[in-house]
Design a protein around this motif. Structure first.
Motif, PDB file in Angstrom:
ATOM      1  N   ALA A  41       0.834  -1.210   0.000  1.00  0.00           N
ATOM      2  CA  ALA A  41       0.000   0.000   0.000  1.00  0.00           C
ATOM      3  C   ALA A  41       0.868   1.260   0.000  1.00  0.00           C
ATOM      4  N   GLU A  42       1.951   1.239   0.775  1.00  0.00           N
ATOM      5  CA  GLU A  42       2.864   2.392   0.805  1.00  0.00           C
ATOM      6  C   GLU A  42       3.540   2.589  -0.549  1.00  0.00           C
ATOM      7  N   PHE A  43       3.919   1.477  -1.192  1.00  0.00           N
ATOM      8  CA  PHE A  43       4.521   1.557  -2.522  1.00  0.00           C
ATOM      9  C   PHE A  43       3.533   2.150  -3.520  1.00  0.00           C
ATOM     10  N   LEU A  44       2.303   1.653  -3.504  1.00  0.00           N
ATOM     11  CA  LEU A  44       1.290   2.138  -4.443  1.00  0.00           C
ATOM     12  C   LEU A  44       0.990   3.615  -4.212  1.00  0.00           C
ATOM     13  N   ASP A  45       0.959   4.024  -2.956  1.00  0.00           N
ATOM     14  CA  ASP A  45       0.700   5.427  -2.643  1.00  0.00           C
ATOM     15  C   ASP A  45       1.856   6.310  -3.124  1.00  0.00           C
ATOM     16  N   ALA A  46       3.084   5.828  -2.950  1.00  0.00           N
ATOM     17  CA  ALA A  46       4.262   6.624  -3.321  1.00  0.00           C
ATOM     18  C   ALA A  46       4.497   6.672  -4.823  1.00  0.00           C
ATOM     19  N   PHE A  47       4.233   5.560  -5.525  1.00  0.00           N
ATOM     20  CA  PHE A  47       4.630   5.467  -6.930  1.00  0.00           C
ATOM     21  C   PHE A  47       3.474   5.204  -7.895  1.00  0.00           C
ATOM     22  N   LEU A  91       6.791  -7.233  -6.089  1.00  0.00           N
ATOM     23  CA  LEU A  91       7.270  -6.556  -4.883  1.00  0.00           C
ATOM     24  C   LEU A  91       7.790  -7.620  -3.925  1.00  0.00           C
ATOM     25  N   VAL A  92       9.087  -7.605  -3.705  1.00  0.00           N
ATOM     26  CA  VAL A  92       9.772  -8.689  -3.002  1.00  0.00           C
ATOM     27  C   VAL A  92       9.914  -8.383  -1.519  1.00  0.00           C
ATOM     28  N   GLY A  93       9.184  -9.158  -0.712  1.00  0.00           N
ATOM     29  CA  GLY A  93       9.295  -9.092   0.732  1.00  0.00           C
ATOM     30  C   GLY A  93      10.048 -10.310   1.239  1.00  0.00           C
ATOM     31  N   LEU A 121       9.283  -7.598 -16.982  1.00  0.00           N
ATOM     32  CA  LEU A 121       9.338  -8.099 -15.607  1.00  0.00           C
ATOM     33  C   LEU A 121      10.317  -7.265 -14.791  1.00  0.00           C
ATOM     34  N   LEU A 122       9.803  -6.730 -13.701  1.00  0.00           N
ATOM     35  CA  LEU A 122      10.584  -5.872 -12.817  1.00  0.00           C
ATOM     36  C   LEU A 122      10.342  -6.304 -11.377  1.00  0.00           C
ATOM     37  N   ALA A 123      11.410  -6.584 -10.644  1.00  0.00           N
ATOM     38  CA  ALA A 123      11.306  -6.920  -9.220  1.00  0.00           C
ATOM     39  C   ALA A 123      11.846  -5.754  -8.401  1.00  0.00           C
ATOM     40  N   ILE A 124      11.094  -5.372  -7.377  1.00  0.00           N
ATOM     41  CA  ILE A 124      11.481  -4.276  -6.489  1.00  0.00           C
ATOM     42  C   ILE A 124      11.590  -4.827  -5.068  1.00  0.00           C
ATOM     43  N   GLN A 125      12.708  -4.573  -4.423  1.00  0.00           N
ATOM     44  CA  GLN A 125      12.913  -5.028  -3.047  1.00  0.00           C
ATOM     45  C   GLN A 125      12.191  -4.088  -2.085  1.00  0.00           C
ATOM     46  N   TYR A 161      14.513  -0.449  -3.473  1.00  0.00           N
ATOM     47  CA  TYR A 161      13.349   0.438  -3.432  1.00  0.00           C
ATOM     48  C   TYR A 161      13.712   1.773  -4.091  1.00  0.00           C
ATOM     49  N   PRO A 162      12.894   2.258  -5.013  1.00  0.00           N
ATOM     50  CA  PRO A 162      13.237   3.483  -5.753  1.00  0.00           C
ATOM     51  C   PRO A 162      13.374   4.703  -4.844  1.00  0.00           C
ATOM     52  N   ALA A 163      14.316   5.557  -5.213  1.00  0.00           N
ATOM     53  CA  ALA A 163      14.541   6.786  -4.442  1.00  0.00           C
ATOM     54  C   ALA A 163      13.497   7.844  -4.751  1.00  0.00           C
TER      55      ALA A 163
END
Length: 199
Positions: A41-47, A91-93, A121-125, A161-163
């Motif tokens: 949810a935080e990722f979706l809100d930010a990006f 989204l990699v947890g 395909l893109l993986a984000i830590q 995680y993107p800056a």
């Protein structure tokens, strides 16, 4: 820790997307482990302003999951979830690697079907994975390759995680372009995961 449902996550993504009207944004499918829903949810809100979230993950509640026909399951994932998305973001947890649905979503993303072409395909830590040592799902790892100098040479990319939003937009554009430029590098030969592993 609060957990978000698929519907709540999609609502977060839609609110974020509405902050920016941009016809060049790509449609992205978001693959994740339910245990990470707060960070998702935080990722979706930010990006979420940088892409259009087509839909969010497969769950046990889906009516096709109990089918014995795995090809039918894969086609339903492609049709009902991936749809006309062009990029899959994993989204990699900490335990994403263990989830069978992530494997199925990535498998479906990496094959042409009558519904659509392969996805980038893109993986984000996620931040928690950076602390807890989350590893890549095996099928994603099959497509992330680096040479001896640390240069990316596989089909997919795995990033921290993107800056900021500009970085996120560039990562998505690269994954989108890979569908043509790096399609020959796709490795989707691994047997599909039959059940989730314990983490």
């Amino acid at each position: 820790m609060s957990h978000y449902s698929q519907r709540q996550l999609l609502a977060v993504a839609q609110r974020a997307a509405a902050r920016k009207v941009d016809p060049t944004r790509h449609k992205c499918f978001i693959s994740y482990h339910a245990e990470d829903s707060e960070e998702v949810a935080e990722f979706l809100d930010a990006f979420g302003s940088e892409f259009i979230a087509k839909t969010i993950g497969v769950t046990d509640e889906d009516d096709f999951i109990d089918s014995e026909d795995t090809d039918y399951i894969m086609s339903r994932i492609r049709q009902d979830y991936l749809g006309d998305s062009t990029v899959t973001i994993v989204l990699v947890g900490k335990c994403t690697w263990a989830r069978r649905y992530v494997d199925w979503e990535v498998y479906s993303s990496l094959r042409d079907s009558k519904y659509s072409k392969v996805n980038g395909l893109l993986a984000i830590q996620l931040p928690s994975a950076a602390v807890n040592g989350g590893k890549l799902p095996a099928r994603v790892n099959d497509n992330v390759e680096r040479d001896a100098n640390g240069n990316d040479i596989g089909y997919a990319r795995y990033n921290t995680y993107p800056a900021g939003t500009a970085t996120m937009r560039n990562l998505i554009s690269d994954a989108f372009n890979a569908r043509m430029a790096r399609k020959h590098l796709i490795n989707n030969t691994r047997a599909r995961k039959q059940r989730s592993s314990s983490c």
